[in-house]
Design a protein around this motif. Structure first.
Motif, PDB file in Angstrom:
ATOM      1  N   HIS A  90      13.153  26.515  36.176  1.00 35.47           N
ATOM      2  CA  HIS A  90      13.399  26.157  37.577  1.00 35.47           C
ATOM      3  C   HIS A  90      14.875  25.929  37.835  1.00 35.47           C
ATOM      4  O   HIS A  90      15.264  24.995  38.524  1.00 35.47           O
ATOM      5  CB  HIS A  90      12.607  24.901  37.971  1.00 35.47           C
ATOM      6  N   ASP A  91      15.701  26.727  37.229  1.00 36.17           N
ATOM      7  CA  ASP A  91      17.115  26.433  37.285  1.00 36.17           C
ATOM      8  C   ASP A  91      17.932  27.713  37.204  1.00 36.17           C
ATOM      9  O   ASP A  91      17.474  28.712  36.669  1.00 36.17           O
ATOM     10  CB  ASP A  91      17.476  25.530  36.101  1.00 36.17           C
ATOM     11  N   ARG A  92      19.154  27.641  37.708  1.00 33.06           N
ATOM     12  CA  ARG A  92      20.025  28.810  37.666  1.00 33.06           C
ATOM     13  C   ARG A  92      20.420  29.169  36.234  1.00 33.06           C
ATOM     14  O   ARG A  92      20.784  30.298  35.967  1.00 33.06           O
ATOM     15  CB  ARG A  92      21.274  28.564  38.491  1.00 33.06           C
ATOM     16  N   THR A  93      20.300  28.216  35.296  1.00 32.00           N
ATOM     17  CA  THR A  93      20.593  28.511  33.891  1.00 32.00           C
ATOM     18  C   THR A  93      19.760  29.704  33.443  1.00 32.00           C
ATOM     19  O   THR A  93      20.208  30.554  32.690  1.00 32.00           O
ATOM     20  CB  THR A  93      20.207  27.306  32.995  1.00 32.00           C
ATOM     21  N   SER A  94      18.503  29.728  33.957  1.00 35.19           N
ATOM     22  CA  SER A  94      17.588  30.789  33.547  1.00 35.19           C
ATOM     23  C   SER A  94      18.122  32.159  33.960  1.00 35.19           C
ATOM     24  O   SER A  94      17.893  33.145  33.284  1.00 35.19           O
ATOM     25  CB  SER A  94      16.219  30.554  34.172  1.00 35.19           C
ATOM     26  N   VAL A  95      18.844  32.204  35.097  1.00 33.39           N
ATOM     27  CA  VAL A  95      19.372  33.483  35.561  1.00 33.39           C
ATOM     28  C   VAL A  95      20.398  34.004  34.557  1.00 33.39           C
ATOM     29  O   VAL A  95      20.411  35.165  34.195  1.00 33.39           O
ATOM     30  CB  VAL A  95      19.994  33.326  36.971  1.00 33.39           C
ATOM     31  N   LYS A  96      21.246  33.079  34.080  1.00 32.69           N
ATOM     32  CA  LYS A  96      22.247  33.482  33.082  1.00 32.69           C
ATOM     33  C   LYS A  96      21.577  33.870  31.768  1.00 32.69           C
ATOM     34  O   LYS A  96      21.959  34.849  31.127  1.00 32.69           O
ATOM     35  CB  LYS A  96      23.243  32.336  32.839  1.00 32.69           C
TER      36      LYS A  96
ATOM     37  N   LEU B 219      20.142  37.212  32.019  1.00 27.68           N
ATOM     38  CA  LEU B 219      21.214  38.213  31.996  1.00 27.68           C
ATOM     39  C   LEU B 219      21.687  38.439  30.554  1.00 27.68           C
ATOM     40  O   LEU B 219      21.824  39.579  30.104  1.00 27.68           O
ATOM     41  CB  LEU B 219      22.378  37.736  32.871  1.00 27.68           C
ATOM     42  N   ILE B 220      21.897  37.334  29.815  1.00 27.48           N
ATOM     43  CA  ILE B 220      22.346  37.442  28.425  1.00 27.48           C
ATOM     44  C   ILE B 220      21.296  38.204  27.606  1.00 27.48           C
ATOM     45  O   ILE B 220      21.618  39.090  26.811  1.00 27.48           O
ATOM     46  CB  ILE B 220      22.611  36.038  27.821  1.00 27.48           C
ATOM     47  N   ALA B 221      20.004  37.855  27.831  1.00 23.17           N
ATOM     48  CA  ALA B 221      18.920  38.534  27.099  1.00 23.17           C
ATOM     49  C   ALA B 221      18.927  40.034  27.413  1.00 23.17           C
ATOM     50  O   ALA B 221      18.772  40.866  26.525  1.00 23.17           O
ATOM     51  CB  ALA B 221      17.579  37.913  27.482  1.00 23.17           C
ATOM     52  N   LYS B 222      19.142  40.379  28.705  1.00 19.38           N
ATOM     53  CA  LYS B 222      19.160  41.792  29.106  1.00 19.38           C
ATOM     54  C   LYS B 222      20.314  42.526  28.429  1.00 19.38           C
ATOM     55  O   LYS B 222      20.163  43.631  27.934  1.00 19.38           O
ATOM     56  CB  LYS B 222      19.310  41.893  30.624  1.00 19.38           C
TER      57      LYS B 222
ATOM     58  N   ALA C 143      21.255  46.248  21.887  1.00 19.67           N
ATOM     59  CA  ALA C 143      20.416  46.603  20.734  1.00 19.67           C
ATOM     60  C   ALA C 143      19.835  48.004  20.914  1.00 19.67           C
ATOM     61  O   ALA C 143      19.833  48.814  19.983  1.00 19.67           O
ATOM     62  CB  ALA C 143      19.298  45.570  20.575  1.00 19.67           C
ATOM     63  N   ALA C 144      19.354  48.274  22.138  1.00 19.99           N
ATOM     64  CA  ALA C 144      18.765  49.595  22.418  1.00 19.99           C
ATOM     65  C   ALA C 144      19.811  50.699  22.256  1.00 19.99           C
ATOM     66  O   ALA C 144      19.515  51.778  21.735  1.00 19.99           O
ATOM     67  CB  ALA C 144      18.179  49.615  23.826  1.00 19.99           C
ATOM     68  N   ALA C 145      21.053  50.395  22.686  1.00 25.14           N
ATOM     69  CA  ALA C 145      22.116  51.404  22.596  1.00 25.14           C
ATOM     70  C   ALA C 145      22.512  51.647  21.142  1.00 25.14           C
ATOM     71  O   ALA C 145      22.847  52.766  20.752  1.00 25.14           O
ATOM     72  CB  ALA C 145      23.332  50.946  23.410  1.00 25.14           C
TER      73      ALA C 145
END
Ligand SMILES: [Fe+2]
Ligand SMILES: [Fe+2]
Length: 382
Positions: free
Chosen positions: A339-345, A348-351, A357-359
């Motif tokens: 429930h926080d903007r931290t999750s957005v970051k 993004l980091i996970a993506k 990794a995929a590359a």
């Protein structure tokens, strides 16, 4: 047109950023997002009792103009129910309705209950109106609604459109005409796409700032990194997406001598506000759950004007989290957990990590195959 007045020497405007509403009723997920959006609108109206609401662009989408009308009727019902007038600027996505011109779209908006526009709306989609002092019945505040266009066509020079020189002339003429008739009147400008001078509120940094509160540049700003300047309030969630061409709107604003603040939408995560070169520039983040956002901080912005001190503008955000709490059906994934903007970051980091990794995977696989082949080709030691 209904005349607007200060009440008890106060005038309050509620800005609603990037609603991005459409016919959400088609899907279960859409219905949840609409419910949460309307809950935020209703709670914000009941908590703040504004005198005027301004939709900040990227307002409504439909396959036809009639569909847009229905979407707008539904999303402005909370204002109509309370007898609160609203006005609007259009965003870069609003003209994506098939076979629809700017004039036709304005006609749809102008027929909505409770809407305030003014005569005339210019051919480029700009209009202005006044807020009056009830004692003297003279204007105490001028509001300018400016259309910042859409995305330029194929082969366009900039990702986003810019305000035309004719519109800058209109800003100047409109404020001058008001000054000539009533004396210098404080003015505030509303527009969807920010002016490039918003970068005046930011400091350019190295990529290391991304580990903290930094953001990376987009489009023409790719490869650059930014943080907020000291003294700038609110949240910087993404670098401003401004047009690549500067038509001189900010210089025009300064030239008027009366426009002392300008507020923008478009960048869904940003709600920072600060002063640059003597003008207040402020962002209004999205209030919608239909687009990328900022955890439970989808919000509206309040602007409070004081009749006796109009240049002493007070402003703050009212967030979903603050008004309603942590229950929100339309959030999902890590946002729903944190429930926080931290999750957005974190997302993004996970993506980025997954992307990297995929590359790297094909190169790694090729290396392993080469190594195995080499091993196979070597003579047996035995
Ligand atoms: Fe938007
Ligand atoms: Fe936009």
């Amino acid at each position: 047109m209904e005349k607007l007045y200060f009440r008890k020497e106060r005038f309050r405007i509620m800005l609603v950023g990037d609603p991005h509403c459409y016919d959400e009723d088609r899907t279960e997920e859409g219905r949840k997002r609409l419910k949460d959006y309307l809950a935020l609108q209703n709670a914000a109206l009941d908590a703040s009792h504004p005198d005027l609401v301004v939709l900040m662009g990227d307002n409504a989408y439909g396959e036809t103009r009639e569909e847009v009308r229905q979407v707008l009727l539904r999303m402005t019902k909370p204002y109509a129910d309370r007898g609160i007038p609203f006005t609007f600027v259009l965003g870069n996505h609003d003209l994506q309705v098939p076979d629809t011109t700017l004039e036709q779209l304005y006609r749809v908006y102008r027929e909505l209950p409770g809407v305030l526009t003014a005569e005339p709306i210019t051919e480029h989609g700009d209009f202005s109106f006044l807020v009056y002092d009830p004692e003297t019945d003279t204007p105490a505040l001028q509001l300018l609604c400016v259309y910042s266009g859409s995305s330029p066509g194929p082969g366009g020079y900039s990702y986003y459109d810019w305000v035309l020189p004719e519109q800058n002339e209109w800003i100047l003429k409109t404020t001058e005409a008001c000054a000539a008739k009533y004396g210098k009147t404080p003015a505030v400008l509303f527009q969807h796409i920010p002016v490039p001078e918003e970068f005046g509120l930011l400091d350019e940094r190295s990529a290391l700032c991304m580990a903290g509160s930094g953001v990376y540049g987009q489009n023409e700003q790719k490869g650059r990194f930014f943080t907020k300047k000291k003294g700038v309030e609110g949240y910087l969630g993404e670098a401003p997406c401004v047009p690549a061409f500067n038509s001189g709107e900010f210089e025009t604003i300064k030239q008027t001598g009366s426009v002392f603040a300008a507020f923008f939408g478009h960048d869904h995560m940003n709600d920072f506000v600060g002063m640059t070169d003597g003008v207040i520039l402020g962002q209004c983040k999205t209030a919608s759950f239909n687009v990328y956002g900022d955890g439970l901080r989808q919000a509206v912005r309040l602007l409070d004007f004081d009749l006796k001190a109009p240049y002493q503008l007070k402003t703050r955000m009212l967030t979903y989290r603050e008004l309603i709490g942590a229950k929100c059906d339309s959030l999902h994934g890590s946002i729903a957990v944190l429930h926080d903007r931290t999750s957005v970051k974190l997302e993004l980091i996970a993506k980025i990590a997954l992307g990297a990794a995929a590359a790297a995977l094909p190169a790694l696989a090729a290396k392993l195959i080469r190594r195995n082949r080499k091993k196979g080709a070597e003579p047996d030691a035995g």
